[in-house]
Motif scaffolding. Structure first.
Motif, PDB file in Angstrom:
ATOM      1  N   ASN A 174      21.562  36.018 -35.987  1.00 44.13           N
ATOM      2  CA  ASN A 174      20.247  35.308 -37.044  1.00 44.13           C
ATOM      3  C   ASN A 174      20.529  35.553 -38.510  1.00 44.13           C
ATOM      4  O   ASN A 174      20.792  36.606 -39.310  1.00 44.13           O
ATOM      5  CB  ASN A 174      18.875  35.831 -37.514  1.00 44.13           C
ATOM      6  CG  ASN A 174      17.927  35.252 -37.270  1.00 44.13           C
ATOM      7  OD1 ASN A 174      17.633  33.947 -36.574  1.00 44.13           O
ATOM      8  ND2 ASN A 174      16.592  35.265 -38.039  1.00 44.13           N
ATOM      9  N   ALA A 215      20.449  21.013 -35.101  1.00 45.14           N
ATOM     10  CA  ALA A 215      21.192  21.712 -34.610  1.00 45.14           C
ATOM     11  C   ALA A 215      22.715  22.418 -35.601  1.00 45.14           C
ATOM     12  O   ALA A 215      23.216  23.333 -35.709  1.00 45.14           O
ATOM     13  CB  ALA A 215      21.427  21.958 -33.543  1.00 45.14           C
ATOM     14  N   VAL A 238      17.440  21.689 -28.731  1.00 43.72           N
ATOM     15  CA  VAL A 238      16.195  21.209 -27.702  1.00 43.72           C
ATOM     16  C   VAL A 238      15.496  19.947 -27.880  1.00 43.72           C
ATOM     17  O   VAL A 238      15.443  19.259 -27.188  1.00 43.72           O
ATOM     18  CB  VAL A 238      14.674  22.325 -27.529  1.00 43.72           C
ATOM     19  CG1 VAL A 238      14.056  22.237 -26.877  1.00 43.72           C
ATOM     20  CG2 VAL A 238      15.354  24.058 -27.371  1.00 43.72           C
ATOM     21  N   ALA A 255      28.342  26.662 -31.119  1.00 44.75           N
ATOM     22  CA  ALA A 255      27.126  25.912 -31.158  1.00 44.75           C
ATOM     23  C   ALA A 255      27.785  24.608 -32.017  1.00 44.75           C
ATOM     24  O   ALA A 255      26.976  23.154 -30.941  1.00 44.75           O
ATOM     25  CB  ALA A 255      25.978  26.373 -32.259  1.00 44.75           C
ATOM     26  N   ALA A 304      22.276  30.088 -27.701  1.00 47.94           N
ATOM     27  CA  ALA A 304      22.078  29.713 -29.022  1.00 47.94           C
ATOM     28  C   ALA A 304      20.755  31.601 -29.357  1.00 47.94           C
ATOM     29  O   ALA A 304      20.925  32.396 -29.658  1.00 47.94           O
ATOM     30  CB  ALA A 304      21.936  29.104 -29.496  1.00 47.94           C
ATOM     31  N   ALA A 305      19.807  30.904 -28.617  1.00 46.27           N
ATOM     32  CA  ALA A 305      18.671  31.288 -28.829  1.00 46.27           C
ATOM     33  C   ALA A 305      18.363  33.103 -28.298  1.00 46.27           C
ATOM     34  O   ALA A 305      18.503  33.975 -29.079  1.00 46.27           O
ATOM     35  CB  ALA A 305      17.361  31.132 -27.794  1.00 46.27           C
ATOM     36  N   SER A 321      22.934  25.078 -24.079  1.00 48.27           N
ATOM     37  CA  SER A 321      23.145  25.753 -25.273  1.00 48.27           C
ATOM     38  C   SER A 321      22.197  26.303 -26.613  1.00 48.27           C
ATOM     39  O   SER A 321      22.500  27.412 -26.718  1.00 48.27           O
ATOM     40  CB  SER A 321      24.297  24.004 -26.297  1.00 48.27           C
ATOM     41  OG  SER A 321      25.417  23.187 -26.191  1.00 48.27           O
ATOM     42  N   ALA A 322      21.447  25.505 -26.046  1.00 43.51           N
ATOM     43  CA  ALA A 322      20.106  25.913 -26.881  1.00 43.51           C
ATOM     44  C   ALA A 322      19.505  27.305 -25.833  1.00 43.51           C
ATOM     45  O   ALA A 322      18.899  28.102 -27.422  1.00 43.51           O
ATOM     46  CB  ALA A 322      18.757  25.756 -26.586  1.00 43.51           C
ATOM     47  N   LEU A 323      19.351  27.634 -24.891  1.00 42.49           N
ATOM     48  CA  LEU A 323      19.703  29.028 -24.687  1.00 42.49           C
ATOM     49  C   LEU A 323      20.753  29.888 -24.892  1.00 42.49           C
ATOM     50  O   LEU A 323      19.830  31.028 -24.514  1.00 42.49           O
ATOM     51  CB  LEU A 323      19.504  29.031 -23.107  1.00 42.49           C
ATOM     52  CG  LEU A 323      18.285  27.852 -22.558  1.00 42.49           C
ATOM     53  CD1 LEU A 323      18.448  27.421 -20.492  1.00 42.49           C
ATOM     54  CD2 LEU A 323      17.336  28.851 -22.531  1.00 42.49           C
ATOM     55  N   SER A 363      18.519  26.886 -32.140  1.00 39.90           N
ATOM     56  CA  SER A 363      17.888  26.308 -30.560  1.00 39.90           C
ATOM     57  C   SER A 363      16.697  25.147 -30.837  1.00 39.90           C
ATOM     58  O   SER A 363      17.177  24.559 -29.875  1.00 39.90           O
ATOM     59  CB  SER A 363      17.195  27.979 -30.223  1.00 39.90           C
ATOM     60  OG  SER A 363      18.202  29.036 -30.446  1.00 39.90           O
ATOM     61  N   ARG A 410      18.949  31.878 -35.906  1.00 43.37           N
ATOM     62  CA  ARG A 410      19.212  30.835 -34.678  1.00 43.37           C
ATOM     63  C   ARG A 410      17.741  30.340 -34.572  1.00 43.37           C
ATOM     64  O   ARG A 410      17.850  29.587 -33.072  1.00 43.37           O
ATOM     65  CB  ARG A 410      18.758  32.627 -33.827  1.00 43.37           C
ATOM     66  CG  ARG A 410      18.965  32.970 -32.482  1.00 43.37           C
ATOM     67  CD  ARG A 410      17.899  34.222 -32.274  1.00 43.37           C
ATOM     68  NE  ARG A 410      18.602  35.383 -32.779  1.00 43.37           N
ATOM     69  CZ  ARG A 410      18.235  36.408 -33.223  1.00 43.37           C
ATOM     70  NH1 ARG A 410      16.736  36.468 -32.431  1.00 43.37           N
ATOM     71  NH2 ARG A 410      19.705  37.214 -33.371  1.00 43.37           N
TER      72      ARG A 410
END
Length: 515
Positions: free
Chosen positions: A492, A373, A338, A272, A486-487, A482-484, A334, A330
């Protein structure tokens, strides 16, 4: 184990580390504004100008991982002082150089010093701060490192307006000296006497493999991805890094702990952070040329107009630790990605008629997304490391971030160059002038002035904005993907305020992160 009383000097020590990281950060970009002046005074060719800037980055990325391992083995404070001393010496040589080759050599020496300082500045934090303060400390030092990038053009522009070009090197001397003094008087010495011996062959494979990779990435946009030298460098890099992995996996006492990459917490947080640097490198690559060539600002004015990003970073530096503690790493990482994607998509809407206010808006949003991030991702990665592997783990994290930035500049720079050349209208120009104009928007404007062609200047601006828009769209798409990821996959990680206070539990965090 009883809780150790925090060292009352720890925040002063952090301030010294922050000053060192700021210096290293703006040295990544400070030379760019000085290159035209240096080229005139030293008679540097275009290739020599490129290497005056790139020799620092190549050595920096190639040696950062071995540097972290040396800190584990021989003492982190000792190696920090050594790194700052090497950086100071390189800066003095650069300031006094009268030949372009000496400048290139000085920048390479500075890269050696920077490679020692960067991972070790992070790895000493567990010795200074308890777990409830460590996230804040990582946030401060990471922000300082990031702030140095936009500060480089500002400081460089101001120095060039008042002094000779050597001042961009000389400014490092007092900063490094302060850092050395602070390390001597404020930092405790930490090491891992039981760490594996430094393997010269593995160190060579790491340095040469990463060096060849970064060299190839930097050269590819100009030479072409199918150039024999570029292909040979990629092949050599793959062979050397493969040899490194095979050698370390067979070793009973590996110097490079490959098991770190087998733990989900460290691996995914590192990925990330690397992807954030890929996106940010694209943004910082296209902006100075837009502000200077298209908008007509000088070097100092260009640096000043990057300040909104610093404002966004400041907001994120204060908000990211609290957000990570409340919502978890997390969600925070994320959300930051975004926001970064939104900033890039917004920036891609820039036209030749857009005012600076629009640029300041999406730059501010970029700073916010970047901070939210990167800081939790780095904190999450470092939280999985036991104290005795802090140097090697930090070195691996920072190396991958650096390589991610280099790949971003190379790939996105190649896209920008190709789009610009394809869109530029050089009708009526002689072949030589047309070829020169296609090199860059700056070159196109110089040709337009000499040819008394306002049409060429207008075409250059439009072509550059077209290429910049494509780069920002790619950055936005990369940040969104990357956001997707990471989510979906990022662990967490435990928040700072709820982590155990004792050192033995820190060592267990590596195992816990993999579950």
């Amino acid at each position: 184990m009883a809780t150790v009383t925090p060292d009352p000097r720890r925040w002063w020590a952090l301030a010294a580390l922050v000053a060192s990281m700021l210096t290293l950060g703006f040295d990544m970009t400070i030379l760019n504004v000085a290159l035209p002046t240096m080229a005139a005074d030293l008679g540097a060719t275009t290739g020599q100008q490129q290497w005056m800037a790139d020799s620092y980055i190549v050595v920096f990325a190639a040696l950062m991982l071995p540097a972290g391992l040396l800190g584990d083995r021989f003492g982190r404070r000792r190696m920090l002082i050594t790194g700052l001393g090497i950086f100071l010496a390189g800066s003095l040589v650069g300031a006094l150089a009268a030949d372009v080759n000496w400048v290139i050599a000085a920048r390479a020496v500075m890269g050696v010093g920077a490679a020692l300082v960067t991972p070790l500045a992070l790895s000493v934090l567990p010795s200074l701060f308890s777990t409830d303060e460590r996230t804040k400390a990582v946030s401060i030092i990471s922000t300082a490192s990031a702030l140095g990038l936009p500060l480089g053009p500002i400081i460089g522009g101001w120095l060039l307006n008042h002094y000779w070009w050597g001042s961009v090197f000389l400014i490092n001397v007092p900063m490094a000296a302060i850092g050395i003094a602070a390390c001597v008087f404020l930092l405790p010495e930490t090491s891992d006497p039981a760490s594996p011996r430094v393997d010269a062959a593995s160190t060579a494979c790491t340095a040469l493999g990463l060096g060849a990779l970064v060299y190839a990435i930097i050269e590819a946009p100009d030479r072409g991805w199918g150039d024999p030298l570029v292909l040979a460098l990629f092949a050599a890099s793959a062979a050397l890094l493969t040899a490194l992995v095979l050698r370390e996996r067979r070793s009973t006492r590996p110097m490079l702990d490959m098991t770190l990459l087998g733990h989900r917490g460290f691996l995914l947080n590192t990925v990330a952070a690397t992807l954030v640097m890929f996106v940010l490198s694209g943004l910082l690559f296209v902006l100075p040329q837009y502000l200077q060539a298209v908008r007509g600002n000088d070097a100092l004015g260009t640096g000043i107009r990057l300040l909104p990003m610093i404002g966004g970073l400041t907001v994120a530096a204060k908000g990211a630790p609290a957000a990570a503690q409340r919502f978890g790493a997390r969600a925070t990482v994320s959300a930051g990605l975004v926001v970064l994607a939104f900033a890039a998509f917004l920036g891609s809407r820039t036209t030749v008629h857009s005012g600076y206010g629009f640029t300041a808006l999406w730059l501010s949003v970029t700073g916010v997304g970047f901070g939210f991030a990167l800081v939790p991702a780095m904190s999450g990665a470092l939280a999985t490391l036991p104290r005795d592997r802090a140097g090697s783990g930090s070195g691996l994290l920072m190396t991958l971030r650096q390589v991610g930035g280099a790949i971003g500049i190379a790939l996105l720079g190649s896209l920008l160059s190709s789009a610009f050349r394809d869109r530029l209208d050089v009708t009526g120009l002689p072949a030589g002038a047309a070829d020169t104009a296609g090199d860059s928007v700056v070159a196109a404007h110089i040709v337009a002035v000499r040819a008394h062609s306002p049409q060429l200047a207008a075409s250059a601006d439009g072509a550059y904005l077209h290429g910049m828009g494509l780069v920002l769209l790619v950055c936005g798409a990369a940040a969104l993907v990357s956001a997707l990821l990471a989510a979906a996959f990022l662990p967490n990680t435990p928040v700072a305020g709820k982590e155990p206070q004792d050192a033995p539990r820190m060592a267990g965090a590596v195992t816990d992160a993999g579950q």
